[in-house]
Motif scaffolding. Structure first.
Motif, PDB file in Angstrom:
ATOM      1  N   GLY A  76     -15.243  11.361   4.151  1.00 42.33           N
ATOM      2  CA  GLY A  76     -14.843  10.285   5.051  1.00 42.33           C
ATOM      3  C   GLY A  76     -14.345   9.033   4.351  1.00 42.33           C
ATOM      4  O   GLY A  76     -13.833   8.122   5.004  1.00 42.33           O
ATOM      5  N   CYS A  77     -14.498   8.964   3.035  1.00 45.96           N
ATOM      6  CA  CYS A  77     -13.988   7.804   2.305  1.00 45.96           C
ATOM      7  C   CYS A  77     -12.459   7.783   2.361  1.00 45.96           C
ATOM      8  O   CYS A  77     -11.814   8.826   2.333  1.00 45.96           O
ATOM      9  CB  CYS A  77     -14.433   7.847   0.850  1.00 45.96           C
ATOM     10  N   VAL A  78     -11.918   6.581   2.443  1.00 47.81           N
ATOM     11  CA  VAL A  78     -10.472   6.400   2.452  1.00 47.81           C
ATOM     12  C   VAL A  78     -10.096   5.716   1.144  1.00 47.81           C
ATOM     13  O   VAL A  78     -10.543   4.606   0.863  1.00 47.81           O
ATOM     14  CB  VAL A  78     -10.024   5.549   3.670  1.00 47.81           C
ATOM     15  N   GLN A  79      -9.308   6.414   0.324  1.00 47.00           N
ATOM     16  CA  GLN A  79      -8.835   5.847  -0.941  1.00 47.00           C
ATOM     17  C   GLN A  79      -7.495   5.166  -0.699  1.00 47.00           C
ATOM     18  O   GLN A  79      -6.615   5.747  -0.068  1.00 47.00           O
ATOM     19  CB  GLN A  79      -8.659   6.936  -1.991  1.00 47.00           C
ATOM     20  N   VAL A  80      -7.372   3.962  -1.195  1.00 50.07           N
ATOM     21  CA  VAL A  80      -6.158   3.173  -0.989  1.00 50.07           C
ATOM     22  C   VAL A  80      -5.578   2.800  -2.347  1.00 50.07           C
ATOM     23  O   VAL A  80      -6.288   2.276  -3.212  1.00 50.07           O
ATOM     24  CB  VAL A  80      -6.480   1.883  -0.190  1.00 50.07           C
ATOM     25  N   ARG A  81      -4.284   3.085  -2.525  1.00 54.20           N
ATOM     26  CA  ARG A  81      -3.604   2.672  -3.757  1.00 54.20           C
ATOM     27  C   ARG A  81      -2.602   1.585  -3.402  1.00 54.20           C
ATOM     28  O   ARG A  81      -1.768   1.751  -2.516  1.00 54.20           O
ATOM     29  CB  ARG A  81      -2.882   3.852  -4.411  1.00 54.20           C
ATOM     30  N   THR A  82      -2.716   0.470  -4.105  1.00 59.07           N
ATOM     31  CA  THR A  82      -1.814  -0.652  -3.913  1.00 59.07           C
ATOM     32  C   THR A  82      -0.892  -0.749  -5.127  1.00 59.07           C
ATOM     33  O   THR A  82      -1.354  -0.700  -6.268  1.00 59.07           O
ATOM     34  CB  THR A  82      -2.613  -1.968  -3.764  1.00 59.07           C
ATOM     35  N   LYS A  83       0.392  -0.858  -4.843  1.00 59.58           N
ATOM     36  CA  LYS A  83       1.391  -0.968  -5.906  1.00 59.58           C
ATOM     37  C   LYS A  83       1.881  -2.410  -5.970  1.00 59.58           C
ATOM     38  O   LYS A  83       2.223  -3.006  -4.951  1.00 59.58           O
ATOM     39  CB  LYS A  83       2.568  -0.043  -5.609  1.00 59.58           C
ATOM     40  N   THR A  84       1.911  -2.952  -7.168  1.00 60.84           N
ATOM     41  CA  THR A  84       2.511  -4.256  -7.410  1.00 60.84           C
ATOM     42  C   THR A  84       3.750  -4.026  -8.263  1.00 60.84           C
ATOM     43  O   THR A  84       3.642  -3.522  -9.382  1.00 60.84           O
ATOM     44  CB  THR A  84       1.532  -5.203  -8.123  1.00 60.84           C
ATOM     45  N   ALA A  85       4.896  -4.363  -7.718  1.00 64.71           N
ATOM     46  CA  ALA A  85       6.157  -4.154  -8.419  1.00 64.71           C
ATOM     47  C   ALA A  85       6.823  -5.498  -8.691  1.00 64.71           C
ATOM     48  O   ALA A  85       6.832  -6.376  -7.830  1.00 64.71           O
ATOM     49  CB  ALA A  85       7.091  -3.279  -7.592  1.00 64.71           C
ATOM     50  N   VAL A  86       7.357  -5.633  -9.884  1.00 64.02           N
ATOM     51  CA  VAL A  86       8.165  -6.801 -10.231  1.00 64.02           C
ATOM     52  C   VAL A  86       9.617  -6.345 -10.141  1.00 64.02           C
ATOM     53  O   VAL A  86      10.028  -5.399 -10.817  1.00 64.02           O
ATOM     54  CB  VAL A  86       7.835  -7.337 -11.637  1.00 64.02           C
TER      55      VAL A  86
ATOM     56  N   VAL B   3       0.882  -1.160   0.000  1.00 69.73           N
ATOM     57  CA  VAL B   3       0.000   0.000   0.000  1.00 69.73           C
ATOM     58  C   VAL B   3       0.920   1.211   0.000  1.00 69.73           C
ATOM     59  O   VAL B   3       1.686   1.419   0.927  1.00 69.73           O
ATOM     60  CB  VAL B   3      -0.930   0.000   1.232  1.00 69.73           C
ATOM     61  N   ASP B   4       0.867   1.984  -1.095  1.00 70.26           N
ATOM     62  CA  ASP B   4       1.819   3.094  -1.197  1.00 70.26           C
ATOM     63  C   ASP B   4       1.173   4.470  -1.103  1.00 70.26           C
ATOM     64  O   ASP B   4       1.865   5.475  -1.079  1.00 70.26           O
ATOM     65  CB  ASP B   4       2.669   2.976  -2.468  1.00 70.26           C
ATOM     66  N   LEU B   5      -0.166   4.525  -1.040  1.00 73.42           N
ATOM     67  CA  LEU B   5      -0.838   5.815  -0.918  1.00 73.42           C
ATOM     68  C   LEU B   5      -2.176   5.621  -0.234  1.00 73.42           C
ATOM     69  O   LEU B   5      -2.954   4.737  -0.615  1.00 73.42           O
ATOM     70  CB  LEU B   5      -1.049   6.430  -2.306  1.00 73.42           C
TER      71      LEU B   5
END
Length: 81
Positions: free
Chosen positions: A17-27, A8-10
């Motif tokens: 009140g919403c929480v936005q979550v950005r997930t990074k997948t790195a190779v 989770v990078d952001l």
């Protein structure tokens, strides 16, 4: 050696009140990123966040108060009519 790293990078809290979550997948190859993608999802007030990253859980626990959940649900009901 190839390695897939998911993190989770952001994490952003929106006014409603919403929480936005950005997930990074790195190779990674030998410690260097050779490819990467992002995925976003939203945790709305009142949603179950028990399976989220520990940092997301902490933010949701602090932000998703009964007042925020009630106001969010009322706004959603108003928007759907």
């Amino acid at each position: 050696m190839l390695e897939k790293v998911i993190s989770v990078d952001l994490i952003e809290v929106i006014e409603n009140g919403c929480v936005q979550v950005r997930t990074k997948t790195a190779v990674m190859e030998d410690g260097k990123q050779i490819s990467g993608t992002f995925h976003r999802h939203v945790v709305a007030p009142g949603d179950d966040y028990s399976a989220e990253d520990a940092r997301v859980k902490a933010i949701c626990a602090a932000m998703h108060t009964l007042k925020v959940i009630t106001e969010y649900k009322a706004e959603q009901t108003k928007d759907s009519t």
